[in-house]
Write a protein that holds these residues in place. Structure first.
Motif, PDB file in Angstrom:
ATOM      1  N   ALA A   6      31.971 112.386 164.890  1.00 40.37           N
ATOM      2  CA  ALA A   6      30.649 112.996 164.719  1.00 40.37           C
ATOM      3  C   ALA A   6      30.761 114.362 164.042  1.00 40.37           C
ATOM      4  CB  ALA A   6      29.959 113.131 166.078  1.00 40.37           C
ATOM      5  N   THR A   7      31.794 115.136 164.397  1.00 40.30           N
ATOM      6  CA  THR A   7      31.967 116.448 163.756  1.00 40.30           C
ATOM      7  C   THR A   7      32.300 116.296 162.276  1.00 40.30           C
ATOM      8  OG1 THR A   7      34.349 116.631 164.237  1.00 40.30           O
ATOM      9  CG2 THR A   7      32.825 117.403 165.927  1.00 40.30           C
ATOM     10  N   TYR A   8      33.092 115.281 161.946  1.00 42.29           N
ATOM     11  CA  TYR A   8      33.432 115.050 160.542  1.00 42.29           C
ATOM     12  C   TYR A   8      32.187 114.653 159.738  1.00 42.29           C
ATOM     13  CZ  TYR A   8      38.354 115.039 161.979  1.00 42.29           C
ATOM     14  OH  TYR A   8      39.585 115.381 162.487  1.00 42.29           O
ATOM     15  N   ARG A   9      31.356 113.796 160.325  1.00 45.15           N
ATOM     16  CA  ARG A   9      30.132 113.390 159.622  1.00 45.15           C
ATOM     17  C   ARG A   9      29.204 114.579 159.418  1.00 45.15           C
ATOM     18  NH1 ARG A   9      30.448 108.786 163.020  1.00 45.15           N
ATOM     19  NH2 ARG A   9      28.982 109.765 164.458  1.00 45.15           N
ATOM     20  N   GLU A  10      29.046 115.369 160.468  1.00 48.19           N
ATOM     21  CA  GLU A  10      28.117 116.488 160.397  1.00 48.19           C
ATOM     22  C   GLU A  10      28.606 117.571 159.444  1.00 48.19           C
ATOM     23  OE1 GLU A  10      25.498 119.318 163.407  1.00 48.19           O
ATOM     24  OE2 GLU A  10      27.048 117.987 164.201  1.00 48.19           O
ATOM     25  N   GLY A  11      29.919 117.744 159.366  1.00 48.50           N
ATOM     26  CA  GLY A  11      30.453 118.814 158.528  1.00 48.50           C
ATOM     27  C   GLY A  11      30.720 118.434 157.087  1.00 48.50           C
ATOM     28  N   TRP A  12      30.480 117.165 156.727  1.00 49.11           N
ATOM     29  CA  TRP A  12      30.849 116.692 155.392  1.00 49.11           C
ATOM     30  C   TRP A  12      30.173 117.488 154.272  1.00 49.11           C
ATOM     31  CZ3 TRP A  12      34.239 114.616 152.446  1.00 49.11           C
ATOM     32  CH2 TRP A  12      33.888 114.118 151.184  1.00 49.11           C
ATOM     33  N   GLN A  13      28.867 117.650 154.356  1.00 48.64           N
ATOM     34  CA  GLN A  13      28.138 118.354 153.295  1.00 48.64           C
ATOM     35  C   GLN A  13      28.617 119.791 153.162  1.00 48.64           C
ATOM     36  OE1 GLN A  13      26.072 117.400 150.975  1.00 48.64           O
ATOM     37  NE2 GLN A  13      25.889 115.282 151.610  1.00 48.64           N
ATOM     38  N   ILE A  14      28.874 120.429 154.302  1.00 51.42           N
ATOM     39  CA  ILE A  14      29.352 121.809 154.266  1.00 51.42           C
ATOM     40  C   ILE A  14      30.763 121.861 153.698  1.00 51.42           C
ATOM     41  CG2 ILE A  14      29.788 123.882 155.627  1.00 51.42           C
ATOM     42  CD1 ILE A  14      26.868 123.069 155.415  1.00 51.42           C
ATOM     43  N   PHE A  15      31.585 120.851 154.011  1.00 51.18           N
ATOM     44  CA  PHE A  15      32.932 120.796 153.456  1.00 51.18           C
ATOM     45  C   PHE A  15      32.887 120.688 151.936  1.00 51.18           C
ATOM     46  CE2 PHE A  15      36.456 117.982 152.031  1.00 51.18           C
ATOM     47  CZ  PHE A  15      37.474 118.926 152.133  1.00 51.18           C
ATOM     48  N   VAL A  16      31.998 119.849 151.447  1.00 46.09           N
ATOM     49  CA  VAL A  16      31.840 119.715 149.991  1.00 46.09           C
ATOM     50  C   VAL A  16      31.431 121.054 149.391  1.00 46.09           C
ATOM     51  CG1 VAL A  16      30.499 118.596 148.168  1.00 46.09           C
ATOM     52  CG2 VAL A  16      31.313 117.259 150.110  1.00 46.09           C
ATOM     53  N   SER A  17      30.523 121.749 150.077  1.00 48.69           N
ATOM     54  CA  SER A  17      30.093 123.072 149.614  1.00 48.69           C
ATOM     55  C   SER A  17      31.262 124.050 149.620  1.00 48.69           C
ATOM     56  CB  SER A  17      28.973 123.611 150.518  1.00 48.69           C
ATOM     57  OG  SER A  17      27.913 122.706 150.603  1.00 48.69           O
ATOM     58  N   SER A  18      32.038 124.032 150.693  1.00 54.71           N
ATOM     59  CA  SER A  18      33.194 124.925 150.802  1.00 54.71           C
ATOM     60  C   SER A  18      34.215 124.618 149.724  1.00 54.71           C
ATOM     61  CB  SER A  18      33.848 124.792 152.179  1.00 54.71           C
ATOM     62  OG  SER A  18      32.929 125.097 153.205  1.00 54.71           O
ATOM     63  N   LEU A  19      34.405 123.332 149.434  1.00 52.91           N
ATOM     64  CA  LEU A  19      35.325 122.928 148.373  1.00 52.91           C
ATOM     65  C   LEU A  19      34.855 123.488 147.042  1.00 52.91           C
ATOM     66  CD1 LEU A  19      37.786 121.228 147.567  1.00 52.91           C
ATOM     67  CD2 LEU A  19      36.237 119.282 147.266  1.00 52.91           C
ATOM     68  N   ALA A  20      33.545 123.426 146.823  1.00 53.17           N
ATOM     69  CA  ALA A  20      32.982 123.960 145.586  1.00 53.17           C
ATOM     70  C   ALA A  20      33.197 125.468 145.495  1.00 53.17           C
ATOM     71  CB  ALA A  20      31.492 123.628 145.512  1.00 53.17           C
ATOM     72  N   VAL A  21      32.948 126.171 146.598  1.00 53.20           N
ATOM     73  CA  VAL A  21      33.141 127.622 146.615  1.00 53.20           C
ATOM     74  C   VAL A  21      34.610 127.955 146.343  1.00 53.20           C
ATOM     75  CG1 VAL A  21      33.127 129.676 148.072  1.00 53.20           C
ATOM     76  CG2 VAL A  21      31.206 128.102 148.140  1.00 53.20           C
ATOM     77  N   ASN A  22      35.516 127.177 146.936  1.00 53.66           N
ATOM     78  CA  ASN A  22      36.941 127.435 146.762  1.00 53.66           C
ATOM     79  C   ASN A  22      37.361 127.325 145.305  1.00 53.66           C
ATOM     80  OD1 ASN A  22      39.955 126.202 146.741  1.00 53.66           O
ATOM     81  ND2 ASN A  22      39.673 127.601 148.460  1.00 53.66           N
ATOM     82  N   LEU A  23      36.683 126.468 144.549  1.00 51.55           N
ATOM     83  CA  LEU A  23      37.046 126.285 143.149  1.00 51.55           C
ATOM     84  C   LEU A  23      36.790 127.538 142.322  1.00 51.55           C
ATOM     85  CD1 LEU A  23      35.787 122.638 142.500  1.00 51.55           C
ATOM     86  CD2 LEU A  23      38.145 123.430 142.702  1.00 51.55           C
ATOM     87  N   TYR A  24      35.900 128.421 142.807  1.00 51.31           N
ATOM     88  CA  TYR A  24      35.691 129.650 142.028  1.00 51.31           C
ATOM     89  C   TYR A  24      36.060 130.907 142.827  1.00 51.31           C
ATOM     90  CZ  TYR A  24      31.071 130.108 144.323  1.00 51.31           C
ATOM     91  OH  TYR A  24      30.041 130.221 145.232  1.00 51.31           O
ATOM     92  N   THR A  25      36.793 130.763 143.936  1.00 48.65           N
ATOM     93  CA  THR A  25      37.307 131.942 144.652  1.00 48.65           C
ATOM     94  C   THR A  25      38.839 131.859 144.692  1.00 48.65           C
ATOM     95  OG1 THR A  25      36.908 130.762 146.748  1.00 48.65           O
ATOM     96  CG2 THR A  25      35.228 132.324 146.020  1.00 48.65           C
TER      97      THR A  25
END
Length: 435
Positions: free
Chosen positions: A232-251
């Protein structure tokens, strides 16, 4: 109206007034705790970072920064979306549900840590069979220590229960120990591995100390892992993980790309400027971290009251950000040689380019982190950051080829500005916050 009804209404009114006072007091306490932490970290960094930059030199410090960028991918995968999702869930949960939530998030992070570590080391061994990759393994394992600290220090729990003072106390305790050891043991560029190890030990020390505090607050909080809850935590955090991955690409990725395309010395020049900007950004993120669980709870009760609070916060950030950015831009040609030494004069350009980055980041944090997420706009939030990361990937290499460290700083400024502008347009169209 009867006297009994008047008394009843008065009691109800007093109850809500007292509840609001309690919430505001706790919010102010949390903001004070987090800002105190960042202020003390800033003071300690103000003492320590110039010392390390001078003693290690641009090349060795750049090597550490490059390795920290690689380890940043570990942190990204292990954090998943938990630093944003877990505080919100814990803040909104009933007290009886907190042990189950805590255990689900903690064991989910442990599992990700094990998986990521196995995949990385297996992949590295396979890569050696095909291409002789040069990796400074002692430096890698020194920085890898921070990953262990990340797993065992559940900052998200203290955020969720809105007890940020523990984060302040634990972080400062760990930082004071490592800072003392750095001054004692790091004396020349040859000590760069020891410096990297001690810099990475702060979250490890804080994490070890945190479990004593957690046991005192909530004995028996850590339960056996339950796969269903972890899923359940993995499902709930998926969208935020994708966002974090995106942020990491430019930090984090920008500094890695800079290291690949140039050398450790240029990375060191950029890192000198980035570390100073990072001190300011930490102060902003401290307030955001304190406000986030509070605003998540307020939004549940009254969206209008939450948005009113956020508008005031946005106004304060704007005024302070403009003034602070102007001062930083004007003073850095004098401040860099004084703080870091004459050999870091090439850091002046990147610092001037990034002078207003804290302002832009502060505004995007209010509109995204504090507004979109509590309102359930995770998909939009994720799409904005993915768009920005694609934009960054398009511009980063040409800008590095053109201007080196200054090009990396310019890519950061353009990307963060793009995030803020898109978020502002989205909220304007939805008649949220900016109307």
């Amino acid at each position: 109206m009867s006297l009994r009804l008047q008394v009843c209404q008065s009691n109800v009114s007093n109850y809500y007034i007292q509840e609001d006072i309690l919430k505001n007091t706790r919010l102010l306490e949390n903001i004070f705790s987090m800002v105190t932490l960042r202020a003390m970290e800033y003071i300690l960094s103000f003492i320590l970072v110039p010392y390390l930059l001078r003693v290690l030199g641009p090349a060795q410090y750049g090597a550490i920064a490059f390795m920290q960028g690689i380890i940043g991918y570990f942190s990204l995968c292990i954090n998943y979306g938990f630093p944003l999702i877990a505080p919100r869930d814990i803040a909104q949960a009933k007290e009886s549900d907190i042990p189950r939530l805590f255990s689900a998030y903690f064991w989910a992070m442990v599992l990700l840590w094990l998986l990521v570590s196995v995949v990385f080391f297996a992949g590295y061994q396979l890569l050696l069979l095909v291409y002789p990759v040069t990796l400074d393994l002692p430096l890698f394992f020194a920085v890898y220590t921070s990953v262990i600290g990340l797993v065992i220090f559940p900052i998200w729990y203290f955020q969720g229960i809105q007890q940020m003072r523990y984060i302040t106390i634990l972080n400062l305790s760990g930082r004071m120990v490592t800072m003392l050891l750095l001054f004692l043991l790091v004396r020349s560029p040859d000590d760069y591995v020891m410096a990297a190890f001690l810099m990475s030990c702060t979250p490890l020390f804080a994490g070890i100390l945190s479990w004593k505090v957690i046991r005192d607050i909530c004995p028996g909080i850590l339960l056996k892992p339950v796969w269903k809850d972890m899923q359940a935590t993995y499902r709930e955090g998926w969208q935020i993980f994708v966002s974090s991955l995106a942020v990491n690409l430019y930090t984090t990725s920008d500094i890695v790309i800079l290291g690949v395309l140039t050398n450790d010395t240029i990375v060191g020049y950029y890192s000198g400027a980035d570390k100073l900007i990072g001190c300011i950004k930490q102060a902003v993120s401290a307030v955001n971290a304190a406000v986030y669980p509070y605003i998540s709870k307020v939004m549940q009760e009254s969206i209008e009251r939450g948005l009113h609070f956020l508008k005031k916060q946005l106004m304060v950030y704007t005024v302070l950000g403009v003034l602070g950015g102007a001062v930083l831009y004007l003073l850095c040609p004098w401040g860099i040689p004084w703080l870091l030494g004459e050999k870091y004069i090439p850091s002046v350009g990147p610092l001037q380019v990034m002078a207003f980055v804290p302002l832009v980041v502060a505004m995007s944090n209010v509109m995204g982190y504090e507004t979109m997420l509590p309102l359930g706009m995770e998909k939009i939030y994720s799409k904005v950051l993915i768009t920005a990361s694609i934009f960054n990937l398009i511009i980063i290499c040409p800008l590095i080829s053109w201007k080196g460290a200054e090009g990396t700083a310019l890519a950061m400024l353009c990307t963060e500005t793009m995030v803020t502008v898109i978020m502002a347009v989205v909220l304007w169209k939805k008649r949220i916050l900016l109307r």
